[in-house]
Design an enzyme around this catalytic site. Structure first.
Site, PDB file in Angstrom:
ATOM      1  N   SER C  21       0.823  -1.209   0.000  1.00 12.40           N
ATOM      2  CA  SER C  21       0.000   0.000   0.000  1.00 12.40           C
ATOM      3  C   SER C  21       0.859   1.262   0.000  1.00 12.40           C
ATOM      4  CB  SER C  21      -0.899   0.007   1.228  1.00 12.40           C
ATOM      5  OG  SER C  21      -1.700   1.167   1.241  1.00 12.40           O
ATOM      6  N   LYS C  45      -3.221   2.408  -2.354  1.00  6.85           N
ATOM      7  CA  LYS C  45      -2.899   3.454  -1.396  1.00  6.85           C
ATOM      8  C   LYS C  45      -4.008   3.464  -0.346  1.00  6.85           C
ATOM      9  CE  LYS C  45      -1.051   7.217   0.296  1.00  6.85           C
ATOM     10  NZ  LYS C  45       0.255   7.083   0.998  1.00  6.85           N
ATOM     11  N   ILE C  71       3.926  11.131   3.926  1.00  5.75           N
ATOM     12  CA  ILE C  71       2.972  11.502   2.885  1.00  5.75           C
ATOM     13  C   ILE C  71       1.701  12.077   3.515  1.00  5.75           C
ATOM     14  CG2 ILE C  71       1.621  10.632   0.931  1.00  5.75           C
ATOM     15  CD1 ILE C  71       4.730  10.485   0.605  1.00  5.75           C
ATOM     16  N   LEU C  73      -0.847  10.253   4.153  1.00  3.19           N
ATOM     17  CA  LEU C  73      -1.949   9.495   3.552  1.00  3.19           C
ATOM     18  C   LEU C  73      -2.743  10.293   2.516  1.00  3.19           C
ATOM     19  CD1 LEU C  73      -1.301   7.046   5.032  1.00  3.19           C
ATOM     20  CD2 LEU C  73      -3.409   7.163   6.316  1.00  3.19           C
ATOM     21  N   CYS C 130      -2.652   5.013  12.334  1.00  2.89           N
ATOM     22  CA  CYS C 130      -3.312   6.303  12.138  1.00  2.89           C
ATOM     23  C   CYS C 130      -3.666   6.894  13.493  1.00  2.89           C
ATOM     24  CB  CYS C 130      -4.603   6.129  11.340  1.00  2.89           C
ATOM     25  SG  CYS C 130      -4.430   5.187   9.829  1.00  2.89           S
ATOM     26  N   LYS C 165      -2.980  -4.695   9.064  1.00  7.77           N
ATOM     27  CA  LYS C 165      -1.577  -4.339   8.854  1.00  7.77           C
ATOM     28  C   LYS C 165      -1.016  -3.778  10.150  1.00  7.77           C
ATOM     29  CE  LYS C 165       1.522  -2.007   5.725  1.00  7.77           C
ATOM     30  NZ  LYS C 165       1.615  -1.305   4.434  1.00  7.77           N
ATOM     31  N   GLY C 217      12.467   0.447   3.345  1.00  9.00           N
ATOM     32  CA  GLY C 217      13.594   0.096   2.503  1.00  9.00           C
ATOM     33  C   GLY C 217      14.508  -0.947   3.136  1.00  9.00           C
ATOM     34  N   GLY C 265       7.486  -2.842  -1.442  1.00  8.64           N
ATOM     35  CA  GLY C 265       7.110  -1.436  -1.274  1.00  8.64           C
ATOM     36  C   GLY C 265       8.065  -0.481  -1.960  1.00  8.64           C
ATOM     37  N   THR C 266       8.961   0.075  -1.174  1.00  9.48           N
ATOM     38  CA  THR C 266       9.906   1.080  -1.659  1.00  9.48           C
ATOM     39  C   THR C 266      10.579   0.695  -2.965  1.00  9.48           C
ATOM     40  OG1 THR C 266      10.296   1.804   0.615  1.00  9.48           O
ATOM     41  CG2 THR C 266      11.980   2.370  -0.995  1.00  9.48           C
TER      42      THR C 266
HETATM   43  C1  LIG Z   1       6.030   6.582   0.274  1.00 12.23           C
HETATM   44  C2  LIG Z   1       5.340   5.520   1.061  1.00 12.23           C
HETATM   45  C3  LIG Z   1       3.966   5.583   1.258  1.00 12.23           C
HETATM   46  C4  LIG Z   1       3.302   4.615   1.993  1.00 12.23           C
HETATM   47  N1  LIG Z   1       1.939   4.695   2.163  1.00 12.23           N
HETATM   48  C5  LIG Z   1       1.292   3.728   2.871  1.00 12.23           C
HETATM   49  C6  LIG Z   1      -0.132   3.767   3.011  1.00 12.23           C
HETATM   50  O1  LIG Z   1      -0.795   4.649   2.485  1.00 12.23           O
HETATM   51  N2  LIG Z   1      -0.725   2.788   3.755  1.00 12.23           N
HETATM   52  C7  LIG Z   1      -0.019   1.771   4.334  1.00 12.23           C
HETATM   53  O2  LIG Z   1      -0.621   0.900   4.983  1.00 12.23           O
HETATM   54  N3  LIG Z   1       1.328   1.697   4.199  1.00 12.23           N
HETATM   55  C8  LIG Z   1       2.004   2.647   3.485  1.00 12.23           C
HETATM   56  N4  LIG Z   1       3.366   2.568   3.336  1.00 12.23           N
HETATM   57  C9  LIG Z   1       4.110   1.460   3.980  1.00 12.23           C
HETATM   58  C10 LIG Z   1       4.422   0.360   2.978  1.00 12.23           C
HETATM   59  O3  LIG Z   1       3.223  -0.227   2.519  1.00 12.23           O
HETATM   60  C11 LIG Z   1       5.315  -0.718   3.622  1.00 12.23           C
HETATM   61  O4  LIG Z   1       4.609  -1.276   4.716  1.00 12.23           O
HETATM   62  C12 LIG Z   1       6.627  -0.148   4.107  1.00 12.23           C
HETATM   63  O5  LIG Z   1       7.121   0.804   3.200  1.00 12.23           O
HETATM   64  C13 LIG Z   1       7.688  -1.230   4.314  1.00 12.23           C
HETATM   65  O6  LIG Z   1       7.964  -1.912   3.120  1.00 12.23           O
HETATM   66  P1  LIG Z   1       9.210  -1.507   2.156  1.00 12.23           P
HETATM   67  O7  LIG Z   1      10.438  -1.457   3.025  1.00 12.23           O
HETATM   68  O8  LIG Z   1       9.269  -2.579   1.112  1.00 12.23           O
HETATM   69  O9  LIG Z   1       8.891  -0.166   1.587  1.00 12.23           O
HETATM   70  C14 LIG Z   1       4.049   3.540   2.567  1.00 12.23           C
HETATM   71  C15 LIG Z   1       5.417   3.475   2.367  1.00 12.23           C
HETATM   72  C16 LIG Z   1       6.076   4.433   1.612  1.00 12.23           C
HETATM   73  C17 LIG Z   1       7.573   4.325   1.430  1.00 12.23           C
END
Ligand SMILES: Cc1cc2nc3c(=O)[nH]c(=O)nc-3n(C[C@H](O)[C@H](O)[C@H](O)COP(=O)(O)O)c2cc1C
Ligand SMILES: Cc1cc2nc3c(=O)[nH]c(=O)nc-3n(C[C@H](O)[C@H](O)[C@H](O)COP(=O)(O)OP(=O)(O)OC[C@H]3O[C@@H](n4cnc5c(N)ncnc54)[C@H](O)[C@@H]3O)c2cc1C
Ligand SMILES: Cc1cc2nc3c(=O)[nH]c(=O)nc-3n(C[C@H](O)[C@H](O)[C@H](O)COP(=O)(O)OP(=O)(O)OC[C@H]3O[C@@H](n4cnc5c(N)ncnc54)[C@H](O)[C@@H]3O)c2cc1C
Ligand SMILES: Cc1cc2nc3c(=O)[nH]c(=O)nc-3n(C[C@H](O)[C@H](O)[C@H](O)COP(=O)(O)O)c2cc1C
Ligand code: FES
Ligand code: FES
Lengths: 255, 314, 314, 255
Positions: C21, C45, C71, C73, C130, C165, C217, C265-266
């Site tokens: 997400s 998202k 961000i 949200l 949140c 989550k 990341g 994600g990232t």
């Molecule tokens: C820019 C950005 C925006 C994110 N927005 C959301 C979101 O809207 N809702 C959510 O549950 N997680 C959000 N996340 C968290 C990611 O879904 C994920 O749980 C987190 O980044 C760890 O995974 P990664 O290391 O592969 O990025 C966001 C992460 C990033 C980097």
């Protein structure tokens, strides 16, 4: 032990995926002993974060050589080094092989894969002592054998592409059992499975043997406690690979 | 003339850079590489009542921008420390902090008492990231009441600076900081390592013999900064900021968010002089910005947004 | 013939790689770079009841092996999502999971109800990281009771897969996993971002407008793996492993410690096809190791040492 | 928008700490428009983790040029690239300058520091339209001025080492106020303080102006929401720099 920014002189491929890097350091080239290692910061910045330990493969004048397989981050960076670039080197580190003394007449050098790394330095030193030398090199295949700066080399390959079809330890056993080499002492370096097989052999036959070990290291000079080597028959349970080793008497360690 | 020193209680540190526990041995391992006298302070490897062998190999694995360790608090024990290490440490011109680890509160007290009965230790840092045998191995550091009790018990036994080293593996580190402050701690160290693990996909085994270990290095710096920031807004006692500091810029970030001083850990493994270079770098930064006292950097962060640390939309 | 699919409830995912997400928009932003039909699933998202503008700049800063985001949200809200995005998502041959965020439990319910009343969403992922307005902005996700209540309330309103989550910013994530399992969650996603911050030493200001943000990341992978491992030993429901996955090896680590599937994600920001390449990489790994079902990788970690995750000596 | 591994052709220093990197990409060179950018993964691996956006400076045949200051991790890596090495490029990205239309006769190009980056492409395009062109470049000092591929260049330096002693905006105001340039439209790129000053001027004097903005980006193509630009007089509060920009009508944004 010193920390120095050393200019890289050359990086040459010497076998399949095997490279020799030569850097310039007067203080290390003149002070390093066979079996000791240097700890190299392969790149600036934090990737990779930690230094990488390398046995010193050979020295010529002020040039110091390390030999490596390209396995991961650090060695990938090293392979790309160009003449003039510098690397941050810490050394000499660790306890060298015990090459002197009258408790042996024949020096038996055994190297598995890149376990050959510390053997050329040992060979050069041993030749000064006038002892008899015989060398056993093992490798997966002929294409990765590196046999420079060595004496009386016997080769074993897992795939039989060169020399004895099998591993270096079995070849060494065969030849040593012939008895042609009086009062041997073995100096070995290689993958842990090979060293385990060797340990069984030398303990059963009560043969002197020093092995150079390899494993993860945090610092390389004794402050992180990250490199335990299990001891047998000692009061303390672990030695430190970086400070008490990397060379150990096979009788004293559990692999 | 730039003022670089600061105090915890009556103890004066000549600059704001210390070396972190477990990352500099007992201070005597690499004297040929770095002059420990140029450090603000040395924090010893955690000392336990009896010597500890530590965990089986592998104890260390590198990760992205960091490393995991599972040393298992291998140390020579307080008795040998006193006889073998203190004599040297007495000669060092830097504050010497003994870090204490234990698996019962009485043991914490016993180690401290032993150290109190000898010259040479200027203060104590308490590592509460240890399994509490009484509670079936649950870590002291994740239990606020126990952390507070350890502080109170130890406080009553020494007049020297008592520093509680907090674990980041909790929901609200500020709670713990407040608890130890109220129990009489002179300072807090923030942070110890984060729990992490790595897997060797080739063997399908954990990279560490204990499966999980402590994550340190640059990778954790953002988390450490947030924990220090949260702590700084909760307590008045000094904070020693720790986590991923490898250069001057990193150290300045910690000071700006509210750390009174910093500890350098993992960076020592790569460069045992890292702490000294950082102390020098802070000095240069202050001179370049005509700052008269490094103390004026502490908490100077210009953060209008007074938002809560734990409760942003993520 | 290799079996790559798995189920959550009655929903079948064709492979074990989803996009996380907030890191893939609504799935329609970069179709020219990656074929979303090759993913196991797309998680949208976070959707809120009303559109959210999000936080002021700067919302992003890079850190060592990772990045911080704040961000806020920013999203188009559930109503516009239904009219503008669902039509496309209905055409996608991958499981579509709607991620829901809210600041009251009723709001969570309202968003879910709205989505329930339309075709196209296969399941829900609930973002509990949140601020809860009722509790003065304390995060739902750090309160076990509230997280459980959200789960129970939502469970009663849908038969579709309900995925909670979890935030890693708690002491014992296993507690939260057990709570939501008992409240009827079909799966948990582990982990959301870790709270972190960064400072611009030149300006002495936080790098993010909200001071702190979420760390993601490769830097967080070891922490995420430990959280998944801890969770896997606490619950029976499937775990979606998340945190720092950028390549096949990373994904295999998560499966081996007990994740039923992974979320990328990232990594999508650098390569929108990362998830697809990883799904392909897992397939190749299985073929090379003559594995007939990717499911046999799940939890295959060979870890004799059954030590507790949170309570090692650090 | 495509993602491509592009071979590096050259990296040349063109001014003090300023370099031009040329890579080969037929698809990008033929599709990129002035003001658009590419997003470059400067190195494999995770340091730096994210791509780095760069305006396209110039194209020649299949060659695409970016110009950069060595500031940090990414640009340090780029400077070291050697011919034959490849970089992973994403592009073309973003909304180009609006160079066409009859709402202006004179194109006024203003670049502060490396804000010169998008101007050569714009100049080449504008010359086809037959419009009058005047250019203002500002920099700290003469040593970092890059004025190739431009028309009627006026230079301003903060230290007075070349041209007007002051900044590019003040110089532009002076010359534009003379009225010699009928119905101007300004295309600007540079540091935010400069753009703020410019914005005040163009709003007061109701002059058409598009600016190319710079700021942190997570993805560069609209999926991370990481690059908000505050809007004025619009229903929605923020635009995305990467997708709705990087070029914006100065009337529509709050800097
Ligand atoms: C820019 C950005 C925006 C994110 N927005 C959301 C979101 O809207 N809702 C959510 O549950 N997680 C959000 N996340 C968290 C990611 O879904 C994920 O749980 C987190 O980044 C760890 O995974 P990664 O290391 O592969 O990025 C966001 C992460 C990033 C980097
Ligand atoms: C005392 C000592 C001496 C050494 N001497 C040499 C030497 O002379 N030549 C040499 O090439 N190496 C030597 N090593 C090993 C060397 O330090 C590095 O570990 C090795 O070169 C890999 O580093 P890397 O950064 O390329 O791989 P990394 O990025 O560190 O590792 C990549 C992956 O390969 C795995 N891995 C790490 N090391 C090995 C290995 N040896 N075999 C198989 N997989 C591995 C890791 O677990 C990781 O998953 C020595 C180690 C020690 C402790
Ligand atoms: C649309 C767009 C177009 C761009 N075009 C160009 C271009 O044509 N040429 C060019 O050189 N750059 C350009 N940039 C900026 C570029 O993307 C990088 O941010 C910049 O090159 C620094 O990257 P780095 O990795 O070297 O530094 P980083 O390692 O990312 O940053 C190092 C330090 O410098 C700071 N920093 C980052 N960017 C700047 C900056 N611009 N000025 C001062 N400090 C900074 C960071 O906060 C950090 O503290 C553009 C950015 C955008 C969004
Ligand atoms: C190998 C290693 C051993 C450590 N041993 C201890 C210890 O004995 N006691 C302690 O309180 N902290 C110990 N730590 C934690 C560090 O003191 C420090 O809190 C942590 O590493 C974060 O800082 P860093 O990122 O700069 O390393 C150890 C860290 C490492 C890497
Ligand atoms: S590697 Fe640090 S003590 Fe041996
Ligand atoms: S940079 Fe990701 S949306 Fe603009």
């Amino acid at each position: 032990m010193i920390q120095e920014r050393c200019p890289v002189e050359t990086v040459e491929q010497v076998a399949d995926n095997v490279y020799v890097l030569t850097f310039v350091s007067k203080s290390i080239s003149t002070s390093i002993a066979p079996g000791q290692f240097v700890n190299v910061k392969t790149d600036e910045g934090i990737e990779p974060l930690l230094r990488r330990p390398f046995s010193v493969y050979y020295t010529q004048g002020e040039g110091v050589q390390i030999i490596f397989n390209v396995i991961g981050k650090g060695t990938a960076v090293l392979r790309k080094k160009r003449a003039g670039e510098t690397i941050d080197v810490l050394g000499p580190l660790g306890v060298p092989f015990t090459l002197y003394g009258n408790d042996f007449e024949t020096a038996v050098l055994i190297g598995g894969g890149l376990g050959v790394a510390p053997l050329p330095m040992a060979t050069r030193e041993l030749m000064k002592t006038g002892k008899q030398i015989v060398t056993f090199l093992g490798a997966r295949s002929a294409s990765i054998i590196v046999d420079q700066h060595l004496q009386h080399v016997n080769i074993a390959t897992d795939d039989g592409s060169k020399g004895f079809h099998g591993n270096a330890v079995d070849l060494a056993k065969q030849i040593l059992s012939s008895g042609t080499y009086p009062r041997p002492k073995i100096f070995a370096c290689g993958p842990t499975p090979m060293l385990r097989a060797l340990q069984t052999y030398v303990l059963e036959n009560n043969i002197l043997c020093e092995a150079s070990l390899e494993g993860p290291m945090g610092c390389g000079f004794g402050i992180c406690q990250g490199c335990p080597v299990e001891l047998v028959g000692e009061e303390k349970r672990y030695a430190l690979m970086c400070k008490d080793g990397p060379t150990f008497d096979m009788k004293k360690i559990k692999l | 003339m730039l003022r670089t020193s600061f105090n915890i209680g009556s103890v004066v540190f000549k600059n704001r850079v210390l070396v972190a526990s477990g990352t500099y041995g007992y201070g005597d391992e690499c004297l040929d590489l770095a002059d420990v006298n140029q450090l603000g302070g040395i924090i010893t490897k955690s000392l336990s009542l009896k010597p500890r062998d530590g965990n089986p190999p592998a104890r260390i694995v590198e990760t992205a921008g960091g490393m995991l360790n599972s040393i298992g608090l291998a140390n020579i024990g307080v008795t040998r420390f006193v006889t073998e290490k203190l004599p040297f440490l007495r000669t060092v011109d830097a504050v010497v902090i003994a870090n204490i680890a234990a698996s019962t509160i009485d043991e914490y007290c016993a180690v401290l008492d032993e150290l109190e009965s000898h010259e040479g230790v200027d203060g104590y840092e308490i590592n509460v990231s240890c399994p509490n045998v009484k509670e079936g191995g649950l870590s002291f550091g994740t239990n606020c009441k126990l952390t507070e009790e350890i502080t109170r018990r130890l406080r009553s036994r020494t007049k020297k600076p008592l520093i509680l080293k907090l674990t980041p593996n909790v929901t609200h580190i500020a709670e713990f900081a407040r608890a130890v402050e109220s129990a009489g701690a002179d300072a807090v160290s923030v942070i110890n390592t984060l729990i992490g693990m790595a897997v060797d996909v080739r063997t399908r085994k954990p990279m560490l013999s204990t499966v999980t270990g402590g994550l340190s290095g640059p990778a954790i710096k953002p988390i450490a900064l947030a924990k220090v920031y949260e702590t700084a807004r909760a307590v008045k006692i000094p904070i020693l900021g720790i986590g991923g500091i490898v250069n001057t810029n990193d150290a300045l970030e910690f000071l700006m968010v509210g750390a009174t001083a910093v500890q350098v850990g993992t960076a020592n493994f790569v460069d045992p002089a890292a702490g000294i270079k950082i102390a020098e770098g802070i000095r240069r930064y202050c001179e370049d910005h005509s700052i008269a006292d490094t103390g004026s950097l502490v908490g100077c962060l210009d953060a209008k947004a007074g938002v809560s640390v734990v409760d942003t939309w993520l």
